[in-house]
Design an enzyme around this catalytic site. Structure first.
Site, short mmCIF file in Angstrom:
data_model
loop_
_atom_site.label_atom_id
_atom_site.label_comp_id
_atom_site.label_asym_id
_atom_site.label_seq_id
_atom_site.Cartn_x
_atom_site.Cartn_y
_atom_site.Cartn_z
N LYS A 1 -20.61 -50.51 5.05
CA LYS A 1 -21.42 -49.50 5.73
C LYS A 1 -21.98 -50.02 7.05
CE LYS A 1 -22.62 -46.15 2.28
NZ LYS A 1 -23.64 -45.38 1.59
N LYS B 1 -10.54 -46.05 -1.34
CA LYS B 1 -11.06 -45.04 -2.27
C LYS B 1 -11.28 -43.71 -1.54
CE LYS B 1 -16.03 -45.34 -1.95
NZ LYS B 1 -17.33 -45.25 -2.51
N LYS C 1 -16.43 -39.49 0.85
CA LYS C 1 -16.93 -38.35 1.62
C LYS C 1 -17.07 -38.69 3.10
CE LYS C 1 -21.11 -39.38 -0.88
NZ LYS C 1 -21.93 -39.07 -1.98
P1 TYM Z 1 -22.28 -42.09 -4.49
O1 TYM Z 1 -23.19 -40.96 -4.14
O2 TYM Z 1 -21.51 -42.73 -3.41
O3 TYM Z 1 -21.25 -41.61 -5.59
C1 TYM Z 1 -21.68 -40.92 -6.77
C2 TYM Z 1 -20.80 -41.33 -7.94
O4 TYM Z 1 -19.44 -41.04 -7.66
C3 TYM Z 1 -18.63 -42.19 -7.90
N1 TYM Z 1 -17.51 -42.19 -6.95
C4 TYM Z 1 -16.21 -42.30 -7.32
N2 TYM Z 1 -15.63 -42.44 -8.52
C5 TYM Z 1 -14.28 -42.51 -8.55
N3 TYM Z 1 -13.50 -42.46 -7.44
C6 TYM Z 1 -14.04 -42.34 -6.21
N4 TYM Z 1 -13.26 -42.29 -5.14
C7 TYM Z 1 -15.47 -42.27 -6.11
N5 TYM Z 1 -16.34 -42.13 -5.07
C8 TYM Z 1 -17.57 -42.10 -5.61
C9 TYM Z 1 -19.58 -43.37 -7.66
O5 TYM Z 1 -19.13 -44.53 -8.32
C10 TYM Z 1 -20.87 -42.84 -8.23
O6 TYM Z 1 -20.91 -43.04 -9.63
N6 TYM Z 1 -25.51 -45.82 -5.02
C11 TYM Z 1 -24.94 -44.68 -5.67
C12 TYM Z 1 -25.95 -43.65 -6.09
C13 TYM Z 1 -27.05 -44.19 -6.93
C14 TYM Z 1 -26.97 -44.50 -8.32
C15 TYM Z 1 -28.26 -44.94 -8.68
C16 TYM Z 1 -25.94 -44.44 -9.24
C17 TYM Z 1 -28.32 -44.44 -6.54
N7 TYM Z 1 -29.06 -44.90 -7.58
C18 TYM Z 1 -28.55 -45.35 -10.00
C19 TYM Z 1 -26.22 -44.84 -10.56
C20 TYM Z 1 -27.50 -45.28 -10.91
C21 TYM Z 1 -23.98 -44.01 -4.72
O7 TYM Z 1 -24.09 -44.13 -3.52
O8 TYM Z 1 -23.08 -43.19 -5.31
#
Ligand code: TYM
Length: 334
Positions: free
Chosen positions: A115, A197, A200
């Protein structure tokens, strides 16, 4: 434990347009876990501001994400759906945990490296400390399990390290959480570059299926998906484009990748791409319709936001007070 149930916590950022990766890697599993666990599903809007956001857009997206959780099938009477910014204990515990986390540990986080390369003009302290806020999210609810995609595993490891460190100094305070990774769909790759991966924030919109894409767009994006010249449908790392299509197909169809391979054996890549496009469109269509219906019911959504924030706050404050006491902050006089 809450009652006789183990606790589950997970969250998603209200940033950008959510992708099929978010749905298959996380949200779909969340739905199936709500009966077994006491669940907290958070819209992590505080994480979103590590990258500059337009205020009106952030507010709109945060609400749309909460609605999406319900549209995906999570019952807000059973699971607690709320905004991170409505429960101030998240930021408070994050500060405390910052003081128990080492710069060296944070420096190793691959997501920070990625990032900060993407946002070289805004490498802020929040972006660096982001995994500590994530640790606070999870530890506040004494979560036993955290369903996430593979990209979040490193953050979960650091959460466990911080919790163990704190427990070693002050005695048992936090539950040590385990990651829950779904059997299929835990790492959905870009349709244009299957080594990356699906994300978004991808600059090439053809690489990602957005959850609000219409049927024609979905079918067109899959038709253009990058594959290989092997001309053989097999589930193996040497054919990452085909492997990704099989992963997506099996996650949507509720099958194993092996079953998907059998179904398509002897057929051409064109047929596989068309079938994946159709099944993804069929999966997202009811989700999109339900989002539209729920968005129109303002009073219902508002009541969920209010009630669930209060519930989350109660559990979060319980842990926060315990932590504050252990580290020596003066007791409140009532
Ligand atoms: P974020 O918002 O980027 O993504 C949300 C969830 O989607 C999953 N994900 C994917 N899984 C499979 N293939 C992909 N291409 C893919 N892209 C995203 C992510 O693994 C995630 O589970 N830091 C976290 C948000 C967060 C969080 C937490 C998660 C904040 N606090 C506490 C769990 C527990 C994040 O940015 O996810």
């Amino acid at each position: 434990m809450i009652g006789d149930k183990k606790v589950l916590f997970s969250g998603m950022q209200a940033t950008g347009n959510l992708t099929l990766g978010n749905y298959l890697g996380a949200l779909k599993n969340w739905v199936s876990l709500t009966d077994e666990y006491e669940c907290f599903y958070c819209v992590v809007d505080e994480h979103s501001i590590t990258v500059r956001q337009d205020p009106a857009t952030l507010r709109k997206r945060a609400r749309a994400l909460l609605i999406l959780y319900i549209a995906a099938g999570i019952d807000p009477e059973k699971a607690c759906l709320y905004y991170q910014s409505h429960v101030s204990a998240h930021a408070e515990l994050a500060w405390i945990l910052d003081c128990y986390t080492y710069m060296g540990e944070m420096n190793r986080m691959t997501q920070f490296k990625d990032k900060s390369a993407k946002h070289a003009d805004n490498i802020n302290v929040g972006l660096f400390a982001y995994p500590v806020l994530m640790a606070a999210d999870i530890l506040l609810y004494q979560a036993d399990v955290v369903p996430v995609g593979i990209d979040q595993l490193q953050h979960l490891e650091i959460t466990r390290d911080i919790a163990e460190r704190f427990n070693n100094i002050y005695g048992q305070t936090f539950t040590i959480p385990e990651a829950y990774i779904g059997k299929v769909g835990a790492k959905i790759m870009s349709l244009q570059d299957p080594a990356k991966k699906m994300s978004k924030s991808d600059e090439n919109p053809n690489g990602s299926i957005y959850l609000m894409d219409d049927r024609d767009t979905i079918i067109r994006k899959f038709r253009r998906a990058v594959t290989d010249s092997e001309a053989c449908i097999a589930y193996r790392d040497e054919q990452p484009g085909i492997k990704n299509l099989l992963d997506i197909y099996s996650a949507c169809a509720g099958k194993t990748p092996e079953e998907a391979v059998q179904e398509f054996s002897g057929r051409g890549y064109g047929e596989l791409k068309a079938a994946v496009g159709e099944i993804v469109a069929d999966t997202l269509d009811p989700l999109q319709k339900r989002c539209a219906e729920l968005s129109a019911d303002k009073a219902y959504i508002d009541s969920i936001i209010k009630n669930n924030a209060e519930k989350a706050e109660w559990y979060a404050n319980k842990t926060l007070r315990k932590v504050q006491k252990k580290i020596g902050f003066p007791e409140r006089i009532r």
